[in-house]
Write a protein that holds these residues in place. Sequence first.
Motif, PDB file in Angstrom:
ATOM      1  N   UNK A 266       2.079  -4.279  -8.578  1.00 19.82           N
ATOM      2  CA  UNK A 266       0.896  -3.687  -8.258  1.00 19.82           C
ATOM      3  C   UNK A 266       1.085  -3.231  -6.498  1.00 19.82           C
ATOM      4  N   UNK A 267       1.789  -3.826  -5.784  1.00 24.39           N
ATOM      5  CA  UNK A 267       1.579  -3.562  -4.532  1.00 24.39           C
ATOM      6  C   UNK A 267       2.025  -2.014  -4.338  1.00 24.39           C
ATOM      7  N   UNK A 268       3.106  -1.559  -4.939  1.00 28.67           N
ATOM      8  CA  UNK A 268       3.516   0.022  -4.916  1.00 28.67           C
ATOM      9  C   UNK A 268       2.694   0.652  -5.813  1.00 28.67           C
ATOM     10  N   UNK A 269       2.099   0.196  -6.891  1.00 25.16           N
ATOM     11  CA  UNK A 269       0.966   1.169  -7.312  1.00 25.16           C
ATOM     12  C   UNK A 269      -0.022   1.392  -6.315  1.00 25.16           C
ATOM     13  N   UNK A 270      -0.635   0.183  -5.775  1.00 24.65           N
ATOM     14  CA  UNK A 270      -1.778   0.452  -4.732  1.00 24.65           C
ATOM     15  C   UNK A 270      -1.361   1.369  -3.570  1.00 24.65           C
ATOM     16  N   UNK A 274      -3.245   4.838  -2.789  1.00 27.73           N
ATOM     17  CA  UNK A 274      -3.883   4.880  -1.508  1.00 27.73           C
ATOM     18  C   UNK A 274      -3.558   6.033  -0.914  1.00 27.73           C
ATOM     19  N   UNK A 275      -2.069   6.380  -0.952  1.00 24.11           N
ATOM     20  CA  UNK A 275      -1.960   7.587  -0.273  1.00 24.11           C
ATOM     21  C   UNK A 275      -2.419   8.951  -0.803  1.00 24.11           C
ATOM     22  N   UNK A 276      -2.614   8.814  -2.275  1.00 24.42           N
ATOM     23  CA  UNK A 276      -3.202  10.223  -2.858  1.00 24.42           C
ATOM     24  C   UNK A 276      -4.740  10.144  -2.448  1.00 24.42           C
ATOM     25  N   UNK A 277      -5.372   8.951  -2.363  1.00 29.13           N
ATOM     26  CA  UNK A 277      -6.881   8.889  -2.180  1.00 29.13           C
ATOM     27  C   UNK A 277      -6.989   9.236  -0.652  1.00 29.13           C
ATOM     28  N   UNK A 278      -6.176   8.890   0.202  1.00 31.68           N
ATOM     29  CA  UNK A 278      -6.706   9.184   1.704  1.00 31.68           C
ATOM     30  C   UNK A 278      -5.954  10.436   2.178  1.00 31.68           C
ATOM     31  N   UNK A 279      -5.155  11.093   1.265  1.00 32.19           N
ATOM     32  CA  UNK A 279      -4.620  12.415   1.637  1.00 32.19           C
ATOM     33  C   UNK A 279      -3.626  12.195   2.694  1.00 32.19           C
ATOM     34  N   UNK A 280      -2.874  10.967   2.889  1.00 30.15           N
ATOM     35  CA  UNK A 280      -1.688  10.818   3.737  1.00 30.15           C
ATOM     36  C   UNK A 280      -0.678  11.809   3.132  1.00 30.15           C
ATOM     37  N   UNK A 281       0.045  12.252   4.291  1.00 32.39           N
ATOM     38  CA  UNK A 281       1.406  13.121   3.872  1.00 32.39           C
ATOM     39  C   UNK A 281       2.583  12.334   3.704  1.00 32.39           C
ATOM     40  N   UNK A 282       2.500  11.066   4.272  1.00 29.71           N
ATOM     41  CA  UNK A 282       3.669  10.521   4.414  1.00 29.71           C
ATOM     42  C   UNK A 282       3.369   9.061   4.572  1.00 29.71           C
ATOM     43  N   UNK A 283       4.748   8.223   4.399  1.00 27.24           N
ATOM     44  CA  UNK A 283       4.195   6.720   4.575  1.00 27.24           C
ATOM     45  C   UNK A 283       5.091   6.338   5.492  1.00 27.24           C
ATOM     46  N   UNK A 284       4.638   5.493   6.508  1.00 27.14           N
ATOM     47  CA  UNK A 284       5.585   4.806   7.350  1.00 27.14           C
ATOM     48  C   UNK A 284       5.691   3.368   7.160  1.00 27.14           C
ATOM     49  N   UNK A 285       6.897   2.712   6.842  1.00 26.29           N
ATOM     50  CA  UNK A 285       7.012   1.485   6.698  1.00 26.29           C
ATOM     51  C   UNK A 285       7.473   0.754   7.630  1.00 26.29           C
ATOM     52  N   UNK A 286       6.989  -0.047   8.455  1.00 28.44           N
ATOM     53  CA  UNK A 286       6.986  -0.631   9.489  1.00 28.44           C
ATOM     54  C   UNK A 286       6.997  -2.333   9.461  1.00 28.44           C
ATOM     55  N   UNK A 305       8.418   5.693  -4.002  1.00 29.93           N
ATOM     56  CA  UNK A 305       7.958   6.706  -3.300  1.00 29.93           C
ATOM     57  C   UNK A 305       8.893   7.937  -3.579  1.00 29.93           C
ATOM     58  N   UNK A 306      10.069   7.793  -3.638  1.00 29.69           N
ATOM     59  CA  UNK A 306      10.999   8.958  -3.993  1.00 29.69           C
ATOM     60  C   UNK A 306      10.725   9.522  -5.146  1.00 29.69           C
ATOM     61  N   UNK A 307      10.387   8.799  -6.190  1.00 33.36           N
ATOM     62  CA  UNK A 307       9.910   9.189  -7.684  1.00 33.36           C
ATOM     63  C   UNK A 307       8.718   9.958  -7.470  1.00 33.36           C
ATOM     64  N   UNK A 308       7.551   9.596  -6.654  1.00 35.38           N
ATOM     65  CA  UNK A 308       6.542  10.170  -6.256  1.00 35.38           C
ATOM     66  C   UNK A 308       6.374  11.409  -5.496  1.00 35.38           C
ATOM     67  N   UNK A 309       7.622  11.672  -4.785  1.00 36.17           N
ATOM     68  CA  UNK A 309       7.993  12.479  -3.922  1.00 36.17           C
ATOM     69  C   UNK A 309       7.023  12.392  -2.671  1.00 36.17           C
ATOM     70  N   UNK A 310       6.936  11.320  -2.438  1.00 29.35           N
ATOM     71  CA  UNK A 310       6.255  11.030  -0.988  1.00 29.35           C
ATOM     72  C   UNK A 310       7.210  10.507   0.020  1.00 29.35           C
ATOM     73  N   UNK A 311       7.123  11.399   1.393  1.00 28.07           N
ATOM     74  CA  UNK A 311       8.184  11.015   2.177  1.00 28.07           C
ATOM     75  C   UNK A 311       8.031   9.748   3.071  1.00 28.07           C
ATOM     76  N   UNK A 312       9.160   9.080   3.518  1.00 29.00           N
ATOM     77  CA  UNK A 312       8.974   7.524   3.986  1.00 29.00           C
ATOM     78  C   UNK A 312       9.971   7.675   5.214  1.00 29.00           C
ATOM     79  N   UNK A 313       9.412   6.890   6.025  1.00 28.68           N
ATOM     80  CA  UNK A 313      10.177   6.708   7.287  1.00 28.68           C
ATOM     81  C   UNK A 313       9.965   5.153   7.339  1.00 28.68           C
TER      82      UNK A 313
END
Lengths: 338, 417
Positions: A266-270, A274-286, A305-313
């Motif tokens: 659920x956390x990954x789904x959320x 959230x990325x789609x809803x907010x228009x974020x272009x990437x995720x920073x995992x800190x 995120x890789x599967x969804x094509x969302x860049x991650x740092x």
Amino acid sequence: MSEENAVGWFCAYTPLEILDAAGLTPLRRFGDPARLEAADALLHQAICPYVRACLASVTDGEGAGDAVVSRHAVFVNSCDGMRRLHDAWRARFPEHFVHLLDLPRNQDRAGERLLAREFLRLLATLEDFTGRTIDARSLREAALRREERRLAYLERARGSSGAARLRLAMGFQSTPADEIPGTEAGGTRGGGVPVLLTGNLLNPEGLVSVLDAAGAEVVCLDLCNGDRAFSSSTLPAGDDLEGLCASLARGYLERRPCARMADARRRADDLVKEVRGTGARGVIYAGLKFCDPYLYDFPRVQKRLREEGIPLLRLESDYADGHVGQLLTRVEAFLEML
Amino acid sequence: MGLVEDIRDRYLDRLSPATFRSRLFWRTVDTLARSPLNRPQWKADRVSLSYFIRATRDAYLRRAPVVWSNLLFPSEIIIGSGCIPFYPEMAAAVVASAGLAPRFIDRAGEEGFSSDACSYHRCVLGCALEGFLPEPDLLLAVNYPCDSAPLSFSFAADLYGVPHRVLDVPLSGEEEDLEILAEQMEECAAAMLSLAGMDAGEGRKKMAEAVSFSNLALRAMRRVEEMRKRDDCTLDGKDAMGGVSVLAGSMGSREGTEYYRLLAEELEERGCAGGGTIRLMWMHLKPWYAQGIFDALERHGARLVCEEYTHATWEELDPERPFLSLAAKVAGHFLVGPAERRARHLARLARDYRVHGAIHYNHWGCRQSCGGAMLVKAALQEIGVPVLTIDGDCVDEREYQEGQLSTRLEAFLESLR
Ligand code: SF4
Ligand code: SF4
């Protein structure tokens, strides 16, 4: 607020409305990140630095840290780190009110039943401690005030991002319930590269300010000292304390989950939503070092995120963030890529 | 040479996931285990060895549904539901003792698992990612002793595409809370029965059998403990520590009972080694790949007389209410909840076994044990037991610095004289 009334809390799952209803003033502690080594005598170094910072702030020769001096504290049995903080705290302050509230990992019926019973036990312990009876009315009123405060935060935080938003969230957690914190909202939205920041708990003066400096616009602050505690209502319904506690338990368990909860999917789904809803272009995992829930969560999130094509740092923090300036180029390079 | 090393040396160059799924491999293992050349120190070890070989073989060959569990999940429930329990944390110890852990730990690292996490679990996940472990049909964990198992099992469940469940062990220990846990255990048992294709009636019979084996094992275990309290009992803690797998993985089986019965008998027969050693307690687990540290103890006339995880910590199970008593068994464990409980358990052991000193092995990444080490140390010092804490890693031999360790160990032993 007198010192006797103040009670420290640490985990975003602490039921503040119950502490309010008992006439206490719950204030979140963020510890003293500058004096982590002061905790060495009490805790191994490979333990969550937030936990160590909290302990450091109450060792002798207190540094900057938290303003409140009260040693009363409510801990949540959320992770090994928190348990160990509770243990060290209790050993050090045996005369104070030190409570360990159990928190199930499951968000199902069994989890709700266990948590509701924990809330009732907390109520009874608080009654013993304060000598004051807590009835359904006072709990309901306290919950209502908490909900108003949650909405007040969301209102104030609108349009604010990054370190300023985090400072504001922390202000709302570490001031008394009837005070609106003085911290100015800021880091106005617009202009930066929109990103989502997810992780456990971060120091606004450290890593998060580097994100600001690099030109990121943190549109969602999915941190346990950030937006997560304000993410949804826990306003309970019910006629008596039992009903209210059951409803409250549901509210807390339904909240946007921290990585220690059982339903990791659920956390990954959320996150994706959230990325789609907010228009974020990437995720920073800190995240803070030595935090198992997030150490084990990362590979799953990365894969998703890789599967969804969302860049991650991925970035790592030791909470003090002394050398965090070195991250600037990495963050800039990431933002550029976006 | 031990059995594990022997198998490793024979198969090292053709070690592949398929090896473990071949009948020929298991026949060889079985033959080696039975060979007169493989003579375990204790008769009981032969029983546990053949039990684990059989269970692991059956798990790989999928002769019954396989259920992964962590150390505190009662094996009685799994065995009593017709499934094969598989304890990955113990598998990591075996992989480490074969000297094969680094490769798998690195594989987990490639997947994004940080080197700050417990290497038992990184090793397990690396093995899983490489296809080396028996595929589970279900994963069950309790939320103790540490956060690692529920979290890593959750990843593994996704990897295999099978369900996983974490049972919340209530802190309060109150009966109503225990009933909630018992209900969840019963649901797990029902799910396992249906995996095993057994009906409720068969299930009840099997569970009753598991409960009675477990109770018999407990009685024999208490006898073993009494024997071990004697001066210079011949069973050394470094060997007894392997018993942690018997305690976790075979309660509820005939062999689990046999193991403790034989051990008690043999201890009675063998008597004591006779006089004058330094009596030590070992806390947390040992580095599975290294012997040097124990040789050093021996050289200095020191002996491990008890160790943290291998003692009976529960009361006999009630055959009328198996799940409730299993819930109580878990909830009453000293690793559940505040470290005070753990400290009390260790202080009791220290007193009962009259130890002169204690060693806390700080396994890197183990927040539960390292996190509580200072508190435990203080509690033991209060009753006059000096404690040496040493940093290391039970599974990853690259983190092991023998030289540094021996110097500190020797200084500590000197101080106990
Ligand atoms: S940051 Fe992680 S380890 Fe620290 S208190 Fe939060 S969940 Fe626990
Ligand atoms: S070593 Fe510690 S962290 Fe690792 S599995 Fe054992 S109890 Fe958990």
